[in-house]
Design a protein around this motif. Structure first.
Motif, mmCIF file in Angstrom:
data_model
loop_
_atom_site.group_PDB
_atom_site.id
_atom_site.type_symbol
_atom_site.label_atom_id
_atom_site.label_comp_id
_atom_site.label_asym_id
_atom_site.label_seq_id
_atom_site.Cartn_x
_atom_site.Cartn_y
_atom_site.Cartn_z
ATOM 1 N N SER A 325 -67.265 -12.813 -53.898
ATOM 2 C CA SER A 325 -66.535 -12.340 -52.713
ATOM 3 C C SER A 325 -67.442 -12.313 -51.479
ATOM 4 N N GLY A 326 -68.244 -13.364 -51.325
ATOM 5 C CA GLY A 326 -69.111 -13.502 -50.167
ATOM 6 C C GLY A 326 -70.426 -12.763 -50.256
ATOM 7 N N ARG A 327 -70.640 -11.986 -51.286
ATOM 8 C CA ARG A 327 -71.877 -11.231 -51.444
ATOM 9 C C ARG A 327 -72.863 -12.026 -52.282
ATOM 10 N N GLN A 328 -74.035 -12.298 -51.725
ATOM 11 C CA GLN A 328 -75.051 -13.078 -52.423
ATOM 12 C C GLN A 328 -75.623 -12.261 -53.580
ATOM 13 N N LEU A 329 -75.525 -12.831 -54.787
ATOM 14 C CA LEU A 329 -75.969 -12.123 -55.983
ATOM 15 C C LEU A 329 -76.886 -12.988 -56.846
ATOM 16 N N THR A 330 -77.477 -13.997 -56.233
ATOM 17 C CA THR A 330 -78.257 -14.978 -57.002
ATOM 18 C C THR A 330 -79.327 -14.320 -57.865
ATOM 19 N N HIS A 331 -80.031 -13.375 -57.316
ATOM 20 C CA HIS A 331 -81.115 -12.718 -58.058
ATOM 21 C C HIS A 331 -80.800 -11.244 -58.302
ATOM 22 N N ALA A 332 -79.518 -10.913 -58.324
ATOM 23 C CA ALA A 332 -79.110 -9.512 -58.441
ATOM 24 C C ALA A 332 -79.192 -9.029 -59.879
ATOM 25 N N SER A 333 -79.210 -7.715 -60.028
ATOM 26 C CA SER A 333 -79.246 -7.072 -61.340
ATOM 27 C C SER A 333 -77.843 -6.987 -61.923
ATOM 28 N N PRO A 334 -77.729 -6.714 -63.231
ATOM 29 C CA PRO A 334 -76.392 -6.496 -63.807
ATOM 30 C C PRO A 334 -75.612 -5.403 -63.093
ATOM 31 N N ALA A 335 -76.306 -4.341 -62.666
ATOM 32 C CA ALA A 335 -75.625 -3.248 -61.962
ATOM 33 C C ALA A 335 -75.031 -3.729 -60.646
ATOM 34 N N ALA A 336 -75.741 -4.627 -59.955
ATOM 35 C CA ALA A 336 -75.237 -5.149 -58.682
ATOM 36 C C ALA A 336 -74.003 -6.022 -58.895
ATOM 37 N N TRP A 337 -74.003 -6.848 -59.945
ATOM 38 C CA TRP A 337 -72.820 -7.644 -60.270
ATOM 39 C C TRP A 337 -71.640 -6.727 -60.604
ATOM 40 N N LEU A 338 -71.894 -5.673 -61.355
ATOM 41 C CA LEU A 338 -70.853 -4.715 -61.706
ATOM 42 C C LEU A 338 -70.284 -4.056 -60.457
ATOM 43 N N GLU A 339 -71.163 -3.630 -59.565
ATOM 44 C CA GLU A 339 -70.735 -2.971 -58.331
ATOM 45 C C GLU A 339 -69.927 -3.903 -57.441
ATOM 46 N N ALA A 340 -70.245 -5.204 -57.486
ATOM 47 C CA ALA A 340 -69.540 -6.180 -56.656
ATOM 48 C C ALA A 340 -68.158 -6.524 -57.194
#
Length: 514
Positions: A325-340
């Motif tokens: 949804s437009g949020r860059q998550l290339t190097h994000a943590s599992p928690a960041a993917w969950l939050e997104a």
């Protein structure tokens, strides 16, 4: 009644087998016979008692009552080693390899003749030859933990055959195989049968059962409801009705003919390493729009697991980018993917999808336990955790003794419902589902399909990774095929063709793999 033949034609005879577990009779006075040189399918819903019956034959569990005869001689099978001595080997649905050992070491364990253990070149060459005969690509020097679930299944099959099994018990053997590998496996099974070996096939894929089995037995609620019937002339719908005890509705239908929403998941030139340190994803690009189901097809071990790992924040990316949804998550943590807004259904429901030692209620709360009303000023409310669990158990039809029951005691179908209930009961933007119906019966699979389609109707984007080509063709709006980490083809619904897709999955559809 089951057709009668002379004892000389029977490889296995089971009479009056009873196996009880706390609160349930898994096998209730079961009779079963297997002829020499036949494929005999055992079908039934999850929890019908099929695997328990096979575990009795394999020496994994001991019956409370009943007799087992092998080639006309009564035997007591107290352990898997006893089963091996009388020529019985089982390939379990829940794989039983030592992850810290190599393929060759796993196969060498228990082989007759200790000299095998020191002649590694010889055993590795034998494994390669046996694997080639089955149409499997197996690296004898690879550690099991480095293999995909599908590759591990192939190692299990090879190990059973190399131990000289005369009776092979296959529990969902094609759950992780593509069409080409499945056809090769069944060709190998028919070769084994032609040599006088016997095969028991436990499967939920009724198309495969009708294709390869000579006879079938149906179990329901721990009892045999149809025994030793000839497969010739039996349809899939008739089998399904015998399994569930009622007529099933038609299969869930796939794509809608309407425009999709905005792009939710955007992946561009994604590259990542596999567990061996070799590139497993080679410039993968894909989009998934709101209200769209995009499928990822491919034979196990071609980058599907790595793709799911990357898109859930579990595996680092070496290059490329991914956004939700437009949020860059290339190097994000599992928690960041969950939050997104990611909901993730992993391929291994017991090792990754649930904490089997925790209760049903605790597992259902894993993604929301920090939020009210489960958590408040005074910390976590156990009463609210139980109330939340009871609500989801009721809404999603999870069959559990209580919400306090350990999740590990649930059947495969009910554990999958638990995972889906947890993931879909909160606001999400992307559903990432990897092998969501693996090992599930036709009724449980239909429920999972309906849940996935309901998410599409609500506008959720779905990326469905599956090695079941029929499932993908049934549900998806578009398909991409992965071959050795590369996108070997992209297909819209109008161009779905099993032969063309099978060629792409085999690397014959063009493109350059890693």
């Amino acid at each position: 009644m089951e057709p009668t033949r002379g004892d000389e034609d029977l490889a296995i005879t089971m009479r009056g087998v009873v196996k009880r577990f706390p609160g349930v009779v898994a096998n209730d006075h079961v009779d079963f016979s297997l002829r020499r040189g036949e494929v005999h399918a055992i079908v039934g819903e999850n929890g019908a008692g099929k695997t328990t019956l096979m575990n009795v034959l394999a020496g994994v569990v001991q019956p409370d009552e009943g007799d087992v005869h092998v080639r006309g001689r009564r035997v007591r099978i107290r352990s898997p080693r006893d089963a091996e001595r009388v020529g019985i080997a089982m390939v379990h649905q829940e794989l039983m390899l030592a992850e810290a050992l190599t393929v060759a070491e796993n196969i060498a364990l228990g082989l007759r003749g200790g000299a095998w253990v020191t002649r590694w070149k010889s055993i590795e060459k034998t494994i390669e030859n046996e694997g080639r005969a089955l149409g499997f690509e197996v690296d004898p020097s690879a550690f099991v933990w480095q293999l995909s679930v599908g590759q591990r299944q192939r190692v299990e099959i090879l190990r059973a055959l190399m131990r000289g099994a005369q009776v092979l018990l296959l529990d969902e053997p094609t759950a992780v195989l593509g069409p080409r590998e499945t056809a090769q496996l069944f060709e190998s099974v028919m070769n084994l049968v032609s040599e006088g070996r016997s095969v028991v096939l436990v499967s939920h894929k009724l198309g495969e059962v009708t294709q390869v089995a000579d006879r079938f037995t149906v179990m329901r609620g721990g009892r045999v409801v149809a025994s030793g019937l000839d497969m010739a002339g039996t349809t899939q719908s008739e089998l399904a009705e015998l399994m569930v005890g009622r007529a099933l509705e038609g299969p869930a239908q796939g794509a809608r003919q309407q425009d999709m929403g905005d792009v939710v998941l955007e992946v561009r030139d994604l590259r990542a390493l596999g567990d061996k340190g070799i590139e497993a994803l080679c410039g993968v690009s894909l989009d998934v729009r709101a209200g769209e189901i995009v499928g990822v097809a491919g034979v196990a071990g071609n980058g599907q697991r790595e793709l799911a790992d990357v898109l859930s924040g579990m595996r680092p990316v070496t290059s490329g980018r991914a956004s939700l949804s437009g949020r860059q998550l290339t190097h994000a943590s599992p928690a960041a993917w969950l939050e997104a807004g990611l909901a993730y259904v992993p391929e291994d429901r017991r090792a990754q999808g649930a904490v089997v030692s925790l209760s049903v209620a605790e597992n259902l709360a894993l993604k929301v336990y920090r939020q009210p009303p489960l958590s408040g000023r005074w910390g976590l409310s156990l009463a609210e955790v139980r109330r939340h669990g009871q609500q989801l158990v009721s809404s999603f039809g999870i069959r559990a003794a209580s919400v306090d029951q350990p999740a590990g005691q649930l059947s495969g179908g009910n554990l999958q419902r638990l995972i889906l209930a947890r993931e879909l009961s909160r606001p999400i933007k992307l559903l990432l589902a990897a092998q969501p119906t693996r090992g599930l019966d036709v009724g449980a699979s239909q429920i999972v399909h309906e849940l996935i389609l309901s998410q599409r109707e609500s506008g959720t984007a779905t990326l469905l990774i599956s090695e079941d080509l029929s499932e993908l063709m049934q549900l998806c709006d578009r398909l991409i095929v992965l071959f050795r980490g590369h996108v070997a083809g992209t297909f819209d619904r109008a161009s779905f063709d099993r032969d063309v897709l099978g060629q792409a999955m085999s690397g014959l559809g063009g493109g350059s793999p890693c």
